[in-house]
Write an enzyme that holds these catalytic residues in place. Structure first.
Site, PDB file in Angstrom:
ATOM      1  N   ARG A 213      30.140  31.235  34.575  1.00  0.00           N
ATOM      2  CA  ARG A 213      31.546  31.518  34.284  1.00  0.00           C
ATOM      3  C   ARG A 213      32.199  30.308  33.613  1.00  0.00           C
ATOM      4  NH1 ARG A 213      29.685  35.602  35.403  1.00  0.00           N
ATOM      5  NH2 ARG A 213      30.390  37.242  36.819  1.00  0.00           N
TER       6      ARG A 213
ATOM      7  N   PHE B  18      40.492  32.649  31.820  1.00  0.00           N
ATOM      8  CA  PHE B  18      39.133  32.823  32.319  1.00  0.00           C
ATOM      9  C   PHE B  18      39.151  32.532  33.832  1.00  0.00           C
ATOM     10  CE2 PHE B  18      36.230  34.340  29.053  1.00  0.00           C
ATOM     11  CZ  PHE B  18      37.193  34.612  28.096  1.00  0.00           C
TER      12      PHE B  18
ATOM     13  N   TYR C 180      42.511  47.108  38.283  1.00  0.00           N
ATOM     14  CA  TYR C 180      43.178  45.838  37.973  1.00  0.00           C
ATOM     15  C   TYR C 180      43.049  45.545  36.471  1.00  0.00           C
ATOM     16  CZ  TYR C 180      43.801  40.815  37.442  1.00  0.00           C
ATOM     17  OH  TYR C 180      44.197  39.583  36.987  1.00  0.00           O
TER      18      TYR C 180
ATOM     19  N   ILE D 104      48.848  30.164  40.229  1.00  0.00           N
ATOM     20  CA  ILE D 104      49.002  29.642  38.860  1.00  0.00           C
ATOM     21  C   ILE D 104      50.468  29.320  38.565  1.00  0.00           C
ATOM     22  CG2 ILE D 104      48.566  30.121  36.412  1.00  0.00           C
ATOM     23  CD1 ILE D 104      46.302  32.053  37.437  1.00  0.00           C
TER      24      ILE D 104
ATOM     25  N   SER E  25      44.162  38.399  31.300  1.00  0.00           N
ATOM     26  CA  SER E  25      42.929  37.961  31.951  1.00  0.00           C
ATOM     27  C   SER E  25      41.738  38.284  31.063  1.00  0.00           C
ATOM     28  CB  SER E  25      42.784  38.711  33.278  1.00  0.00           C
ATOM     29  OG  SER E  25      41.485  38.583  33.780  1.00  0.00           O
TER      30      SER E  25
ATOM     31  N   LYS F 223      45.872  45.189  33.051  1.00  0.00           N
ATOM     32  CA  LYS F 223      46.002  44.097  32.066  1.00  0.00           C
ATOM     33  C   LYS F 223      45.842  44.645  30.640  1.00  0.00           C
ATOM     34  CE  LYS F 223      46.828  40.809  34.992  1.00  0.00           C
ATOM     35  NZ  LYS F 223      48.187  40.252  35.103  1.00  0.00           N
TER      36      LYS F 223
HETATM   37  P1  NAD Z   1      48.984  34.905  43.076  1.00  0.00           P
HETATM   38  O1  NAD Z   1      48.835  36.139  43.881  1.00  0.00           O
HETATM   39  O2  NAD Z   1      48.651  33.601  43.709  1.00  0.00           O
HETATM   40  O3  NAD Z   1      50.477  34.818  42.512  1.00  0.00           O
HETATM   41  C1  NAD Z   1      51.235  35.954  42.185  1.00  0.00           C
HETATM   42  C2  NAD Z   1      52.622  35.761  42.758  1.00  0.00           C
HETATM   43  O4  NAD Z   1      53.410  36.908  42.435  1.00  0.00           O
HETATM   44  C3  NAD Z   1      52.629  35.643  44.289  1.00  0.00           C
HETATM   45  O5  NAD Z   1      53.418  34.514  44.678  1.00  0.00           O
HETATM   46  C4  NAD Z   1      53.281  36.950  44.768  1.00  0.00           C
HETATM   47  O6  NAD Z   1      54.032  36.762  45.961  1.00  0.00           O
HETATM   48  C5  NAD Z   1      54.151  37.286  43.576  1.00  0.00           C
HETATM   49  N1  NAD Z   1      54.426  38.716  43.421  1.00  0.00           N
HETATM   50  C6  NAD Z   1      53.577  39.760  43.538  1.00  0.00           C
HETATM   51  N2  NAD Z   1      54.225  40.916  43.336  1.00  0.00           N
HETATM   52  C7  NAD Z   1      55.514  40.593  43.077  1.00  0.00           C
HETATM   53  C8  NAD Z   1      56.682  41.344  42.793  1.00  0.00           C
HETATM   54  N3  NAD Z   1      56.660  42.688  42.752  1.00  0.00           N
HETATM   55  N4  NAD Z   1      57.844  40.687  42.559  1.00  0.00           N
HETATM   56  C9  NAD Z   1      57.887  39.334  42.621  1.00  0.00           C
HETATM   57  N5  NAD Z   1      56.824  38.567  42.902  1.00  0.00           N
HETATM   58  C10 NAD Z   1      55.648  39.188  43.123  1.00  0.00           C
HETATM   59  O7  NAD Z   1      48.141  35.119  41.735  1.00  0.00           O
HETATM   60  P2  NAD Z   1      47.738  34.051  40.622  1.00  0.00           P
HETATM   61  O8  NAD Z   1      46.297  33.732  40.791  1.00  0.00           O
HETATM   62  O9  NAD Z   1      48.716  32.952  40.586  1.00  0.00           O
HETATM   63  O10 NAD Z   1      47.856  34.969  39.332  1.00  0.00           O
HETATM   64  C11 NAD Z   1      49.029  34.984  38.531  1.00  0.00           C
HETATM   65  C12 NAD Z   1      48.828  35.936  37.394  1.00  0.00           C
HETATM   66  O11 NAD Z   1      47.664  35.571  36.655  1.00  0.00           O
HETATM   67  C13 NAD Z   1      48.608  37.395  37.806  1.00  0.00           C
HETATM   68  O12 NAD Z   1      49.249  38.220  36.856  1.00  0.00           O
HETATM   69  C14 NAD Z   1      47.107  37.564  37.713  1.00  0.00           C
HETATM   70  O13 NAD Z   1      46.741  38.901  37.468  1.00  0.00           O
HETATM   71  C15 NAD Z   1      46.790  36.677  36.527  1.00  0.00           C
HETATM   72  N6  NAD Z   1      45.403  36.176  36.509  1.00  0.00           N
HETATM   73  C16 NAD Z   1      44.927  35.463  37.567  1.00  0.00           C
HETATM   74  C17 NAD Z   1      43.601  35.001  37.532  1.00  0.00           C
HETATM   75  C18 NAD Z   1      43.033  34.214  38.690  1.00  0.00           C
HETATM   76  O14 NAD Z   1      41.817  34.045  38.735  1.00  0.00           O
HETATM   77  N7  NAD Z   1      43.838  33.709  39.609  1.00  0.00           N
HETATM   78  C19 NAD Z   1      42.781  35.276  36.425  1.00  0.00           C
HETATM   79  C20 NAD Z   1      43.314  35.995  35.370  1.00  0.00           C
HETATM   80  C21 NAD Z   1      44.634  36.442  35.408  1.00  0.00           C
HETATM   81  C1  UD1 Z   2      36.400  38.027  39.505  1.00  0.00           C
HETATM   82  C2  UD1 Z   2      36.711  39.468  39.155  1.00  0.00           C
HETATM   83  C3  UD1 Z   2      37.562  39.468  37.877  1.00  0.00           C
HETATM   84  C4  UD1 Z   2      38.833  38.644  38.099  1.00  0.00           C
HETATM   85  C5  UD1 Z   2      38.440  37.225  38.533  1.00  0.00           C
HETATM   86  C6  UD1 Z   2      39.636  36.365  38.858  1.00  0.00           C
HETATM   87  C7  UD1 Z   2      34.916  40.905  40.014  1.00  0.00           C
HETATM   88  C8  UD1 Z   2      33.703  41.702  39.665  1.00  0.00           C
HETATM   89  N1  UD1 Z   2      35.454  40.205  38.983  1.00  0.00           N
HETATM   90  O1  UD1 Z   2      35.734  37.431  38.402  1.00  0.00           O
HETATM   91  O2  UD1 Z   2      37.904  40.793  37.530  1.00  0.00           O
HETATM   92  O3  UD1 Z   2      39.582  38.576  36.900  1.00  0.00           O
HETATM   93  O4  UD1 Z   2      37.606  37.304  39.702  1.00  0.00           O
HETATM   94  O5  UD1 Z   2      40.292  36.822  40.000  1.00  0.00           O
HETATM   95  O6  UD1 Z   2      35.393  40.902  41.138  1.00  0.00           O
HETATM   96  N2  UD1 Z   2      30.016  34.540  43.438  1.00  0.00           N
HETATM   97  C9  UD1 Z   2      29.052  34.380  44.399  1.00  0.00           C
HETATM   98  N3  UD1 Z   2      29.440  34.440  45.711  1.00  0.00           N
HETATM   99  C10 UD1 Z   2      30.741  34.656  46.097  1.00  0.00           C
HETATM  100  C11 UD1 Z   2      31.710  34.821  45.095  1.00  0.00           C
HETATM  101  C12 UD1 Z   2      31.302  34.763  43.777  1.00  0.00           C
HETATM  102  O7  UD1 Z   2      27.870  34.178  44.110  1.00  0.00           O
HETATM  103  O8  UD1 Z   2      31.031  34.717  47.306  1.00  0.00           O
HETATM  104  C13 UD1 Z   2      29.598  34.432  42.024  1.00  0.00           C
HETATM  105  C14 UD1 Z   2      29.854  35.700  41.214  1.00  0.00           C
HETATM  106  O9  UD1 Z   2      28.766  36.560  41.280  1.00  0.00           O
HETATM  107  C15 UD1 Z   2      30.098  35.108  39.820  1.00  0.00           C
HETATM  108  C16 UD1 Z   2      30.747  33.743  40.102  1.00  0.00           C
HETATM  109  O10 UD1 Z   2      30.395  33.412  41.446  1.00  0.00           O
HETATM  110  O11 UD1 Z   2      28.882  34.885  39.163  1.00  0.00           O
HETATM  111  C17 UD1 Z   2      32.267  33.759  39.983  1.00  0.00           C
HETATM  112  O12 UD1 Z   2      32.773  34.804  40.790  1.00  0.00           O
HETATM  113  P1  UD1 Z   2      34.362  35.004  41.017  1.00  0.00           P
HETATM  114  O13 UD1 Z   2      34.976  33.721  41.413  1.00  0.00           O
HETATM  115  O14 UD1 Z   2      34.531  36.170  41.931  1.00  0.00           O
HETATM  116  O15 UD1 Z   2      34.919  35.340  39.560  1.00  0.00           O
HETATM  117  P2  UD1 Z   2      34.478  36.494  38.533  1.00  0.00           P
HETATM  118  O16 UD1 Z   2      33.351  37.289  39.032  1.00  0.00           O
HETATM  119  O17 UD1 Z   2      34.313  35.864  37.203  1.00  0.00           O
END
Ligand code: NAD
Ligand code: UD1
Length: 342
Positions: free
Chosen positions: A235, A182, A153, A16, A129, A157
């Protein structure tokens, strides 16, 4: 052009953060990225520069839990604000190794806030999140829904949000933009940056990507007996570039009003697993073999944002549809596959 403001992006080489760096530079900001490369690669910085030029970008390798490193970074720059992405994000890993999650996600936030306070920087956009809503089944979910953690996790948050509230209550110079994401999917339209999880992906889209390239034989669909139109989980998937632009709008709102906000960032529209598979097949022209398996522990039937507050407070509205999410995911996946064989 002189940048409007300089922003520190912790974890800015991640999925992100990298897309947000592009959106920030394109919106006229300067982006300084601090990342310890624990879940990303240095080459992502080159890709970001390739997309939007290197004039207003800087990369510093460093750890957000390291107070001395933060001190150096803040002393060398005049930041308007920080976007704090750096965190660990695997639910399963957080259950197996809670201490490392508490350290990175919570100690990291405390060290960052202390460094900001010392430097007199009081604007922070925080990556929260939808996981803060736990397993409650209220749909769509408004920001007023109660927070409750269902895994470590999620706990980090919920606790981070509570910490920000306590700090903000004690000192009104702080403005916090808390964005509850989301399900971000998709990639930048250039195909140069995207999500690249290490190991076997736990999330749906990265898993489908690997099935599409033939690296994994089939998708396992977790449950088709939910109370949803086709029985599979629903989702609120949001394109990562829409999400990235939401960060710019969050900073703009803090700049314009001096006020913080806590908002959902989603589309408000849910899609089932089977709908995602169909959309992916349509844009890639590849069949995604799948089999139905029992429900995954911890999953809920539907998770969908009430997206109205972000629209009212930030003017945020997602623009890209499910096909665009899948199309850009697939384009990025193909580029990665080509790079591996080159
Ligand atoms: P990501 O793992 O791709 O990116 C996180 C980055 O932080 C990585 O480049 C990693 O190297 C760096 N990092 C980790 N620990 C560190 C540290 N101690 N010091 C400096 N850098 C560090 O994850 P993302 O998907 O880009 O997520 C970014 C943020 O969004 C996170 O806080 C995550 O919890 C939150 N978030 C992500 C999702 C998702 O689905 N991807 C959903 C909800 C919230
Ligand atoms: C998951 C995490 C959530 C986290 C989010 C983003 C769990 C229970 N929840 O959410 O805490 O914030 O990722 O990182 O791990 N699915 C399949 N097959 C797969 C993978 C997923 O059927 O191999 C389905 C799941 O059951 C769900 C949907 O796809 O219905 C989305 O799954 P996913 O991408 O893992 O996201 P979340 O479950 O929403």
């Amino acid at each position: 052009m002189t940048p409007r403001h300089t922003i520190l992006l912790t974890g800015g080489l991640g999925y992100i953060g990298s897309h947000t760096a592009v959106a920030l530079v394109e919106a006229g900001y300067r982006a300084v990225i601090l990342d310890d490369l624990s879940n990303s690669e240095r080459s992502v910085f080159d890709a970001i520069c390739q997309i939007c030029g290197d004039e207003h970008l800087e990369f510093i390798e460093g750890d957000v839990t390291d107070a001395a490193c933060l001190k150096t970074v803040f002393e060398a720059h005049d930041f308007f604000g920080v976007i704090h992405f750096a965190a660990k994000k695997s639910v399963a890993e957080s259950e197996a190794d809670p201490l490392s999650y508490l350290h990175t996600n919570l100690s990291g936030l405390v060290e960052l806030l202390r460094a900001m306070d010392t430097a007199g920087v009081y604007n922070l956009v925080f990556s929260s999140s939808a996981t803060v809503y736990g397993d409650q089944e209220v749909f769509p979910i408004p920001e007023t829904a109660t927070r409750h953690a269902v895994n470590t996790y999620g706990y980090t948050k919920v606790a981070s949000e509570e910490m920000l509230e306590r700090v903000g209550t004690a000192d009104d110079r702080w403005s916090f933009g808390v964005l509850r994401y989301f399900n971000p999917i998709g990639a930048h339209g250039s195909g140069l940056i995207g999500e690249n999880p290490k190991g076997i992906p736990a999330n749906l889209l990265p898993y489908i990507d690997r099935v599409a390239t033939g690296e994994l034989p089939e998708l396992v669909v977790y449950g088709d007996d939910y109370d949803t139109p086709d029985g599979t989980g629903v989702r609120d998937y949001i394109h990562v570039m829409d999400l990235a632009e939401g960060h710019v709008q969050s900073l703009d709102a803090i700049d314009a009003t001096g006020q913080g906000h806590v908002v959902n960032i989603g589309t408000g529209q849910g899609y089932s697993v089977l709908e995602v598979i169909k959309a992916y097949e349509a844009v890639s022209d590849i069949e995604i073999p799948f089999r139905i398996a029992p429900r995954r522990a911890g999953d809920v039937a539907v998770y969908c944002a009430d997206a109205s507050l972000a629209r009212d407070v930030l003017g945020f509205q997602a623009k890209r549809d499910l096909f665009e999410m899948c199309r850009t995911n697939w384009a990025w996946t193909q580029k990665m596959a080509e790079a591996k064989t080159a």
